[in-house]
Structures are given as structure tokens and as C-alpha cells.
Design a protein around this motif. Sequence first.
Motif, PDB file in Angstrom:
ATOM      1  N   LEU A 111       0.827  -1.207   0.000  1.00  0.00           N
ATOM      2  CA  LEU A 111       0.000   0.000   0.000  1.00  0.00           C
ATOM      3  C   LEU A 111       0.864   1.262   0.000  1.00  0.00           C
ATOM      4  CD1 LEU A 111      -2.877  -1.009   2.474  1.00  0.00           C
ATOM      5  CD2 LEU A 111      -2.987  -0.845  -0.027  1.00  0.00           C
ATOM      6  N   CYS A 112       1.982   1.214   0.695  1.00  0.00           N
ATOM      7  CA  CYS A 112       2.890   2.366   0.678  1.00  0.00           C
ATOM      8  C   CYS A 112       3.508   2.536  -0.703  1.00  0.00           C
ATOM      9  CB  CYS A 112       3.991   2.207   1.722  1.00  0.00           C
ATOM     10  SG  CYS A 112       3.426   2.502   3.413  1.00  0.00           S
ATOM     11  N   GLU A 113       3.984   1.434  -1.279  1.00  0.00           N
ATOM     12  CA  GLU A 113       4.582   1.517  -2.622  1.00  0.00           C
ATOM     13  C   GLU A 113       3.551   2.022  -3.630  1.00  0.00           C
ATOM     14  OE1 GLU A 113       7.464   0.962  -4.318  1.00  0.00           O
ATOM     15  OE2 GLU A 113       8.741   0.504  -2.597  1.00  0.00           O
ATOM     16  N   ALA A 114       2.302   1.638  -3.440  1.00  0.00           N
ATOM     17  CA  ALA A 114       1.255   2.017  -4.375  1.00  0.00           C
ATOM     18  C   ALA A 114       0.774   3.447  -4.136  1.00  0.00           C
ATOM     19  CB  ALA A 114       0.082   1.041  -4.262  1.00  0.00           C
ATOM     20  N   GLY A 115       1.265   4.070  -3.083  1.00  0.00           N
ATOM     21  CA  GLY A 115       0.867   5.444  -2.803  1.00  0.00           C
ATOM     22  C   GLY A 115      -0.499   5.552  -2.147  1.00  0.00           C
ATOM     23  N   LEU A 116      -1.058   4.427  -1.705  1.00  0.00           N
ATOM     24  CA  LEU A 116      -2.355   4.472  -1.023  1.00  0.00           C
ATOM     25  C   LEU A 116      -2.188   4.814   0.457  1.00  0.00           C
ATOM     26  CD1 LEU A 116      -4.119   1.431  -2.733  1.00  0.00           C
ATOM     27  CD2 LEU A 116      -4.598   3.861  -3.076  1.00  0.00           C
ATOM     28  N   LEU A 117      -0.971   4.668   0.941  1.00  0.00           N
ATOM     29  CA  LEU A 117      -0.636   5.114   2.296  1.00  0.00           C
ATOM     30  C   LEU A 117       0.669   5.885   2.221  1.00  0.00           C
ATOM     31  CD1 LEU A 117      -1.414   1.949   4.505  1.00  0.00           C
ATOM     32  CD2 LEU A 117      -2.614   4.149   4.548  1.00  0.00           C
ATOM     33  N   PRO A 118       0.840   6.870   3.090  1.00  0.00           N
ATOM     34  CA  PRO A 118       2.072   7.659   3.041  1.00  0.00           C
ATOM     35  C   PRO A 118       3.265   6.880   3.597  1.00  0.00           C
ATOM     36  CG  PRO A 118       0.515   8.547   4.680  1.00  0.00           C
ATOM     37  CD  PRO A 118      -0.130   7.343   4.089  1.00  0.00           C
ATOM     38  N   GLY A 119       4.457   7.239   3.110  1.00  0.00           N
ATOM     39  CA  GLY A 119       5.680   6.702   3.686  1.00  0.00           C
ATOM     40  C   GLY A 119       6.207   5.472   2.978  1.00  0.00           C
ATOM     41  N   ALA A 120       7.222   4.879   3.590  1.00  0.00           N
ATOM     42  CA  ALA A 120       7.870   3.686   3.039  1.00  0.00           C
ATOM     43  C   ALA A 120       8.392   2.873   4.210  1.00  0.00           C
ATOM     44  CB  ALA A 120       9.014   4.083   2.127  1.00  0.00           C
ATOM     45  N   LEU A 121       8.635   1.579   3.969  1.00  0.00           N
ATOM     46  CA  LEU A 121       9.125   0.709   5.030  1.00  0.00           C
ATOM     47  C   LEU A 121      10.542   0.267   4.727  1.00  0.00           C
ATOM     48  CD1 LEU A 121       5.648  -0.558   5.187  1.00  0.00           C
ATOM     49  CD2 LEU A 121       6.874  -0.027   7.306  1.00  0.00           C
ATOM     50  N   LYS A 122      11.433   0.638   5.638  1.00  0.00           N
ATOM     51  CA  LYS A 122      12.850   0.322   5.476  1.00  0.00           C
ATOM     52  C   LYS A 122      13.198  -0.896   6.329  1.00  0.00           C
ATOM     53  CE  LYS A 122      14.341   4.147   7.133  1.00  0.00           C
ATOM     54  NZ  LYS A 122      15.470   4.954   7.597  1.00  0.00           N
ATOM     55  N   LYS A 123      14.433  -1.361   6.156  1.00  0.00           N
ATOM     56  CA  LYS A 123      14.927  -2.487   6.970  1.00  0.00           C
ATOM     57  C   LYS A 123      14.880  -2.125   8.454  1.00  0.00           C
ATOM     58  CE  LYS A 123      18.086  -5.283   4.235  1.00  0.00           C
ATOM     59  NZ  LYS A 123      17.695  -4.877   2.890  1.00  0.00           N
ATOM     60  N   ASN A 124      14.596  -3.127   9.289  1.00  0.00           N
ATOM     61  CA  ASN A 124      14.629  -2.941  10.740  1.00  0.00           C
ATOM     62  C   ASN A 124      16.000  -2.404  11.164  1.00  0.00           C
ATOM     63  OD1 ASN A 124      12.148  -4.169  10.666  1.00  0.00           O
ATOM     64  ND2 ASN A 124      12.886  -6.159  11.431  1.00  0.00           N
ATOM     65  N   VAL A 125      16.034  -1.571  12.184  1.00  0.00           N
ATOM     66  CA  VAL A 125      17.328  -1.023  12.611  1.00  0.00           C
ATOM     67  C   VAL A 125      18.309  -2.116  13.017  1.00  0.00           C
ATOM     68  CG1 VAL A 125      16.683   1.303  13.283  1.00  0.00           C
ATOM     69  CG2 VAL A 125      16.333  -0.577  14.879  1.00  0.00           C
ATOM     70  N   GLY A 126      17.830  -3.199  13.563  1.00  0.00           N
ATOM     71  CA  GLY A 126      18.737  -4.273  13.972  1.00  0.00           C
ATOM     72  C   GLY A 126      19.247  -5.100  12.809  1.00  0.00           C
ATOM     73  N   LEU A 127      18.790  -4.795  11.588  1.00  0.00           N
ATOM     74  CA  LEU A 127      19.184  -5.536  10.380  1.00  0.00           C
ATOM     75  C   LEU A 127      18.885  -7.024  10.507  1.00  0.00           C
ATOM     76  CD1 LEU A 127      22.522  -3.813   9.311  1.00  0.00           C
ATOM     77  CD2 LEU A 127      20.223  -3.464   8.408  1.00  0.00           C
ATOM     78  N   LYS A 128      17.818  -7.329  11.208  1.00  0.00           N
ATOM     79  CA  LYS A 128      17.423  -8.728  11.326  1.00  0.00           C
ATOM     80  C   LYS A 128      15.926  -8.866  11.123  1.00  0.00           C
ATOM     81  CE  LYS A 128      20.999 -10.696  14.130  1.00  0.00           C
ATOM     82  NZ  LYS A 128      21.894  -9.624  13.669  1.00  0.00           N
ATOM     83  N   PHE A 129      15.550 -10.003  10.588  1.00  0.00           N
ATOM     84  CA  PHE A 129      14.144 -10.375  10.548  1.00  0.00           C
ATOM     85  C   PHE A 129      13.696 -10.576  12.002  1.00  0.00           C
ATOM     86  CE2 PHE A 129      10.404 -12.890  10.137  1.00  0.00           C
ATOM     87  CZ  PHE A 129       9.886 -12.605   8.890  1.00  0.00           C
ATOM     88  N   LEU A 130      12.495 -10.146  12.343  1.00  0.00           N
ATOM     89  CA  LEU A 130      12.007 -10.299  13.710  1.00  0.00           C
ATOM     90  C   LEU A 130      10.610 -10.899  13.723  1.00  0.00           C
ATOM     91  CD1 LEU A 130      12.983  -7.044  15.644  1.00  0.00           C
ATOM     92  CD2 LEU A 130      13.841  -9.365  16.015  1.00  0.00           C
ATOM     93  N   CYS A 131      10.491 -12.039  14.392  1.00  0.00           N
ATOM     94  CA  CYS A 131       9.186 -12.638  14.622  1.00  0.00           C
ATOM     95  C   CYS A 131       9.011 -12.702  16.129  1.00  0.00           C
ATOM     96  CB  CYS A 131       9.124 -14.043  14.019  1.00  0.00           C
ATOM     97  SG  CYS A 131       7.555 -14.885  14.321  1.00  0.00           S
ATOM     98  N   LYS A 132       8.177 -11.825  16.680  1.00  0.00           N
ATOM     99  CA  LYS A 132       8.015 -11.798  18.137  1.00  0.00           C
ATOM    100  C   LYS A 132       6.720 -11.105  18.512  1.00  0.00           C
ATOM    101  CE  LYS A 132      10.535  -8.634  20.328  1.00  0.00           C
ATOM    102  NZ  LYS A 132      11.679  -7.763  20.733  1.00  0.00           N
ATOM    103  N   TRP A 133       6.304 -11.349  19.748  1.00  0.00           N
ATOM    104  CA  TRP A 133       5.122 -10.668  20.263  1.00  0.00           C
ATOM    105  C   TRP A 133       5.487  -9.225  20.565  1.00  0.00           C
ATOM    106  CZ3 TRP A 133       0.329 -12.663  20.185  1.00  0.00           C
ATOM    107  CH2 TRP A 133       0.230 -14.045  19.980  1.00  0.00           C
ATOM    108  N   THR A 134       4.589  -8.307  20.229  1.00  0.00           N
ATOM    109  CA  THR A 134       4.817  -6.913  20.591  1.00  0.00           C
ATOM    110  C   THR A 134       3.580  -6.394  21.321  1.00  0.00           C
ATOM    111  OG1 THR A 134       3.926  -6.132  18.488  1.00  0.00           O
ATOM    112  CG2 THR A 134       6.311  -6.406  18.621  1.00  0.00           C
ATOM    113  N   GLU A 135       3.789  -5.312  22.079  1.00  0.00           N
ATOM    114  CA  GLU A 135       2.644  -4.648  22.701  1.00  0.00           C
ATOM    115  C   GLU A 135       2.380  -3.356  21.944  1.00  0.00           C
ATOM    116  OE1 GLU A 135       1.575  -4.064  27.245  1.00  0.00           O
ATOM    117  OE2 GLU A 135       2.583  -2.302  26.454  1.00  0.00           O
ATOM    118  N   LEU A 136       1.129  -3.150  21.582  1.00  0.00           N
ATOM    119  CA  LEU A 136       0.733  -1.954  20.835  1.00  0.00           C
ATOM    120  C   LEU A 136      -0.218  -1.130  21.691  1.00  0.00           C
ATOM    121  CD1 LEU A 136      -0.249  -3.811  17.541  1.00  0.00           C
ATOM    122  CD2 LEU A 136       2.008  -2.937  18.145  1.00  0.00           C
ATOM    123  N   ARG A 137      -0.285   0.158  21.383  1.00  0.00           N
ATOM    124  CA  ARG A 137      -1.249   1.016  22.061  1.00  0.00           C
ATOM    125  C   ARG A 137      -2.158   1.617  20.990  1.00  0.00           C
ATOM    126  NH1 ARG A 137       2.154   4.593  24.148  1.00  0.00           N
ATOM    127  NH2 ARG A 137       1.736   5.991  22.410  1.00  0.00           N
TER     128      ARG A 137
END
Lengths: 81, 732, 228
Positions: free
Chosen positions: C93-119
Amino acid sequence: MRYAAVVDVMPKEGIADPQGQTIEKALPALGYGGVAEIRVGKRIELQLEAAGPDEARERVLEMCERLLANPVIEVYEVTIR
Amino acid sequence: MTRTDPAPYRALGLTEEEFEAIEHRLGREPTHTELAMFSVMWSEHCSYKSSRVHLRNLPTDGPEILVGPGEGAGVIEVAPGIAVAWKIESHNHPSFVEPFNGAATGIGGIVRDILSMGARPIALLDPLRFGPLDDARTRYIVEEVVHGISAYGNSIGVPTVGGEAVFEECYAENPLVNVACLGVIEDRLMHGRAEGPGNAGVLFGSSTGRDGIGGASVLASAEFDETSLEKRPSVQVGDPFSEKLLIEASLELVRRGLVVGFQDLGAGGISCPASEMTSKAGTGMKVWLDRIHLREADMEPFEVMISESQERMLAVVEPDDVEAVLDVCAKWGLEARVVSEVTKSGRLEVLKGDELIADVPAEALAEEGPVYERRFERPSWIDELQVATSGDDPPEDLAGAFLSVLRSPNVSSKRWIWEQYDHMLFLGTVQGPGADAAVIRLPKGDVAVALTTDGNGRYCYLDPYEGARLAVAEAARNVACTGARPVAITNCLNFGNPEKSDVMWQFVEAVRGIGDACSALGTPVTGGNVSFYNETKGRAIYPTPIIGMLGILERPSASVGLGFRSEGDVIMTAGATSPDDLGGSEYAKVVNGVVAGKPPGLDLDAERALIGFLQEGAASGLLHSAHDPSLGGLVIAIAESGLASDLGFELEASFDHRILFSESPSRAVVTCAPEREVELEGLAERHGVPLARTGLVGGDRFDFGSFSVAKTEATDVFENALPERLAASMSL
Amino acid sequence: MSARVGVILFPGSNCELDCRRSFDALGAEVEMIWHGDVALPDVDLVVLPGGFAHGDYLRTGALARFSPIMDAVAAHAAGGGLVLGICNGFQILCEAGLLPGALKKNVGLKFLCKWTELRVDNADTPFTNRAHAGRRLRIPINHFEGNWYVDDETLRSMKENGQIVLRYTSNPNGSLDDAAGISNATFNVFGLMPHPERACDLLLGSEDGALILGSTLDHVASDARAAV
């Protein structure tokens, strides 16, 4: 005419480049001091048919805008040979 | 036909006797192309020529076993109408030469094995063995192997739900990268058989290139030396996107009933399915080389026939279905061509234009490889090793010893590794990485399987027979800790050079141990893989049989985890602890720097009793947690249960180090609600399992009676030990 | 009538079955849509699922935005229809311009599969109306490129509009403003890196994802009532 084009895609200035930062941290450990401003990008090579070098450049620039680079985070430079 | 002089056979890894056998079988000299085909099909990797006579003795029958060894994967019925495919493979040698692609293509290979049974691959487990982390090259290999698994496994959409990582000197120049895969049969079980003369052979997937010419056979059938890194060109490069398309296209073909049978192209290239599928069906096949889509135009016929380019499958298709098959492949963006035809001849005929460049009996390639009864002899050094002391003196500081063992990368958290793997896809991961066994709820039906891989190279080094039995027992116990019933194994047998009598003895003993333990525990062998020649500069790895155990959990919601559940729960130790079981232990290695003595003693009756107790304890809801003491013994097991739940505990008695760190098998640390303690004791008694009250869950300390540490300190050590050691590589 | 959900299947998608299963369980009518189609069937919500569309080669989402179906998705969004991009779907959606911005590589330069807490920082959207502002959600992430970036000016206006709908309470990937899920200015297109479809079952660790998926269904239902 057949032209060879080289597209260099780089992270935009001001955009954090963790790959570059990681390499920048690693090099001093190998004894390469005084290294700074490392940026990691990518290079795309392609060949295309065009009437002249200007047309070739136009077409490659268009490809960059649409697909090869993401203008939100990247800049690009096109070289035609 | 063009004739060839016999010289090339040596370069291809064939012996003079093997060359003569080929000549004898054909009644003439083989052509270049034929010789290349024989060399890969008769390689150790493809023909199991050194191991076959011993593997024959393994138990393979069981009520749930639908398909045993010899096919792409074993198939097990887990509930009426629900079957899964289960298999393990090694990619050790390619991963040493090029860790990223070696590990990645290892996944690709096992996933296609599962796929060839008509099963959707839904889970991977990666048992890994590396050298010590103080070596920069090892850290590089670890990072690249993990990255390769992550990049490939995640992209193809198969979650990695478990595995192991062990660090030991003997693997420094021979890392082990094994990978197990579980698939679930979606529509119908497929067999890799080329039935029906007149049917077409459709090759689909990636194009065929020079990558990996003789890869598996060359790399996995010889020892390493200084020149090994120059073999880089024969390492294959993986393309996970193509593999993902191959999965979807293949499953659509099965769903729509468009294929008679198919098999993937792995070691041996197209020569492998072309000969194996026909040999099993008693048919033959004509292959037209000109029809194969090539990546490089000027490939020699022999290169095309043995290229190990990845992400390819050969499907046998009825003529009326060919069009539909090509359409399905086109829809998924895959190249597909009819490259061969099934015949009645029993021969594999390869044509280039009109010229017949290979014409050999399919059976000769697939079934009649040499079988060696390699010499084996118990080495004298094993006696010295077994009588040596494992360093049982009490440590000066018990808390310090505990933290040292906890900090060992063999014991500490592997979160740094498994967080890089998608371990949740398909909404089945009831228990994932870090658990005793992964518990995977299947997409169909409310049933789960429990999966684990286990193998302790140290124990096998000290006594390969006992070590192998211990590996099977531990795998079964891990599965049982979740509440599942252990049902079947797949195994990956990693050894040194089988031409050496002591290595061969280790192999024979280990296979005997696996067989005995599997018979006793009722868990037949459904297949597996043998990886020999894990030697560099004449130094072999510890014999390392890895057992991939599958268990069935009829109610996924009954799954029991290793973490404590609630404050106030009672901690009990099931099974008996012997103070003499420190041989080959993590404690002896980490604290005393010794790998010697005899491995822990195993009583398979006691193991079976414990397994029954754990299953019933889980099914009845009595057990709040269950975790088996293995590396590091009781102290580490209890600590891990606390770490997994962020709950402290207090033991009610003081034990000496020989009890705390003993690695006696057939034990489990379990918890239950205090009001059900008596009930649990009754259950243990019925199963004949000794059960001792050990302590209580609660508090913010890990209080072992004789010493105690803060929960926060233990957590810090456990979670950070591995990343801290690996971080050294960031500063190179 | 239950809400109709269309899940787009790109070559390389891998969360499409999980999305279907989780929406199914919430009572939606789910249909799979092939990326090569040019028209959308009659659906209330279009979901772009996670995975590696077109292998994520070149850049994540870069090739998928050119899939034939994407013009119809853009038209659906332009007409006020709901579009939900999860993980790779967000990147597309970002690449298509339907949402603003772009998604870059994680700062840790690693793939991450983990539970996160969101607000939940904006509960007044079609994707969060079952929650209340400030509600914490436990939902896993699973990505290499989840580090959302947008220029300062756009970020300022997005914050003012409440378009940063979900934030990480502990930023796992370097995402700007801790953004985990963002919306377009009209709040009918929403993209998030965490996988709500993986958090719809307590046996797997959380049911909080059902708040996100369920919100869209409630929104569709209230729209339908408003239309009557």
C-alpha cells in the motif's frame, strides 16, 4: 540503437542507513580508521533500445520513478553508455 | 554412441571396482553422460552404500505408519483421515562452504521432499551444530546459517517452529545443518512413481543451469581439506520465490488430480527422479535433452543430466492432462515443459536430437548401487575415555557453577536465533521455539502433533550405542512433556569417514542403539538421512545422530508447557536421579573442562513409564507444567521453567552438585496445584514412576536450597549470553 | 448480512489462509481474489495479506503494486471502500501510494518474529472502533522491513489528524514515531506491520487481533444500517 544503462540507487540524504552504519562501525576494528559517511545502495544494470542517448535516459528515468527506486526514501543516478 | 576412456570415473568419485561393475552391468563401456549419471546415483549421498546394510535392521512398522523409509518422506496417520509427512535431511557440507546458501537450499530440498508426497509443508525444525563462539569464522557461519534459514524459510512461507543449536569444538570445521520438515496431506497421498507407459514427464520450476553440478554427491561424499572452499561453484543458490510458487503449483496439481506422481530434483539432478520413479514403477523413460529449459545454452549433456539447480520437480502426467498442467504452471509463473515420456522398456534413455547418448536400466541407477559392508572395530581409545573421571569434585561456588552452566550457549536462550524465524504462520503454533517440543495444531481437525529434534554428540562420543538410545529417549520424553504420545521418528545420522573402522563402529553402534530404543518405545523409523564424511583434515565430528520425534496430541488445548503456571504450585520431580550421571554432562564440560566417562545410564522401562505418566498427567489436566532435565540437569530444568514464566521458586531441600547437575534421563520437573498433589502422587504410583516433592513456585528468587540467585540475574544471564557472544562479531 | 471480505492472493503471499481463517471465525464472508484479476468482486473490505509478494525482489511491495488487481484496489479506496494491508500488504500500500511513507529495513538488520505490545492511539477509525484509546494490544510482528519512514511535514500532519493509529510501546524496528499502524487521511485505508490474524485465539497466545479485524466488520455493519 542499443544502449547500456547503469542505475545507482542510494538512500536519500537524511535517511538512516543501518547497513552503512554497521559497516562504519566494523571497519575501524579491522584497522581502517578515519572512515566516515558510509552509505549502502544498489546498482542496477540494463540494456535497452532507443533512438538516441537522450531518449534512452528519458526512458530509464521513467523506470526509476515508477519501479526501480522508491522516491520516498531513495535517490537515483542514471548513466547511459 | 560416443565412448569414453575410464579415467574420468575417478574425478567423479567412483572407484575402479564401481566402474567395473557399471561396465559389467551395461555389457560395455559407459558413455560420458552415463558415467556422470552413475557417479551421482551411486554416490554415498544417493545410494547409502556404506549404511544400507545396517539401516535394514531398524524397526519401520507401526499402526500409524502409512509410508515408511524409501520414499520422499515418511507418512503418519495422526487421526482418522488426517496424515502428515515427516522427514529430516542434512546440508552440512554445502553450509560449511557457503553458509547462507547452503542452509537456504537445505530447506528447499526437504520442503520438496515433503511436497512430493502431496503434502503442504507447514513446519520446519533446524538442529544446528557449530564450533565454539570465540572463533570469528564460527560466528560468521552461525550468523549466515541462521540468516539463510530465515531468508529462505520465511519467504517460502513455512514456519520454523523448533530445532537446536549446540556449540562444541568438534564442529568448528564441520558445522552440522540438519533440517526437518512436517507436511500435511491436503488431498491425496502421492507416490513418486512413473506409472503408465505413454504418460508425459513434465519438468517444472526453475531453469537448469551449471550450478551445483555434482553438488550433493561431490560435497557430501568426501572429506574436507584446504581446497574445499574452492568448491564454491558447486554450491547451489536458492530462489525462495520460485520455491513458494513450486509449492502452490504442485499442490494445485494434486488438488485437481492432474498428476500421476511426482518427485523433486535434488541430489543427482534429473537423473534421480527419472531413474527412481521408473524403477519403482517397473517402467522406463525417454528424456529429450533439447526440451529442458536451460539457463546457459552451451551445457554438455552430462551437465544437464546431473545439474542440481534448485526449485525443480518432475511430474508424470497423463497425455490428456498435459495442457492443464502447463496452464497451472503458467498461472503460477513457472516454466514447464514436457521433457520425457514413460516407456515400458525399464530403461532410462537420454536423447540429444536423434542421438541416444545414454541408455541404462533404470534399476541399475536407482537400486543396484554398490552395497558395502565396511569394516568396523571398537577403537581402543574408547576404553580409556570411559574410565577417565568426568571431574566430579564439588565446585567451590555452587551459585557460580550454576550461572556458568546457564551462561553456556548450549543451555542459554536461543531467542536470538528463533526470533529471526517466522514461527507462527498457519495459526498452528500452540508451542513454538524454546519449548521441549513444538506443538503444532494441524489446519484440519482439532488435533496437534508435537515435534522435536534431539541428539547429544558428547554422549555418542563416549558410547555411541548408549548415546543413540539416550537421544531417542530424550526425544520421546520431550514430546511426552507436552502431553503428546511419541509415535515415530525420522533420523539424520551425522558421522565422519565411514572408510575408517572406528567411525564405522560408531555408526553401527548408533544405529543399533536407535533400533533398540525405537523398538522399546514403540516409535518406528519412517526414514531419514545419512551424512558421512563430516571430517576436516582427518578430524571427525562426534558421532551425532539427530532424532526427529513426532508425537500425537489428540486435544491441542491439553498441551502442557515448560513454564510454571502459578505462584503456589507444587514442584515435583518425577523419575530417579543418579549422582553418577555426570559423564559427558554440561557441568563436567563447562565447570571442569572434561568430556569423559560414561554417558548417563538409561532404563527404557523407566522411560516408558515416565512417558505414560506425563501423557495421562496432561490429558487429565493435573499437570500445570512439565520439563525434562537434560543439559545441565535438575538445576537448569527448574530454572528454565522459572525463566519461561518469569516466576521464581524455592526448593525444599538442599542437594549436592552431583544431584543438581546430574543428567540422569527419564525424569521430568512437573508442577501441579497444591490441592491436587495427592492425586498426582497416585498417578505416578500407578505408572510406577518415583515422584518427589521438590519445592514451591513463587517469589523473586531462584532458591535452590543450597544456594540462590535473583530471578533478574538468572534472566539476564540466560537471555543475553548468546547475543553477547555473537556481538563480538559485529566488531569483527 | 455479514461483511464481505476479499483477500488478495499475490504470488508469494503466505498469510492469505490465516487471514481467511481469522475473518471466517469472526463471521465474515471471505473470498480469495487472484492478483491477476482486473476487477474486484462485490466486497466491503479488501485485505492485502502478509508474505513476500513477487518474492519482495527489488524492494518489498515494489512489484506487487503493479499487479493487475491494484488499479481496482485503488478505485475501491478512492470510492471510500475499506482496504487493510497487513505486513507485506502494508508495504504494498505504501509503494502504491495508497498510504504515506515507506518501510525500510529494521534497525537491527534482522528479521524479527516476536510478540509486541501496541497502544491504540486513535480508536475512532473503522479498524479500531472495538477498542478504546489507550488500549494495549498483544499482537506479533513478523518482518524484516517494518521501519516506517515518512518526511517531517507529512508526519506532522498525520499526527495532527490522528493517522498514527497504533504505536509500539517498545519500538522493535526503528519505526518513526513508534508507528505500528497508520491510516490515510480519510481513514478507509489502513496498514500495520503486526499480524492481527495471528492473535485471534487464546491457545496461540492472544485474542487482541480480533479487535482490529472485528472493528472492520462492525464498521461495515453500521454502514449498512446507516444506508437502510
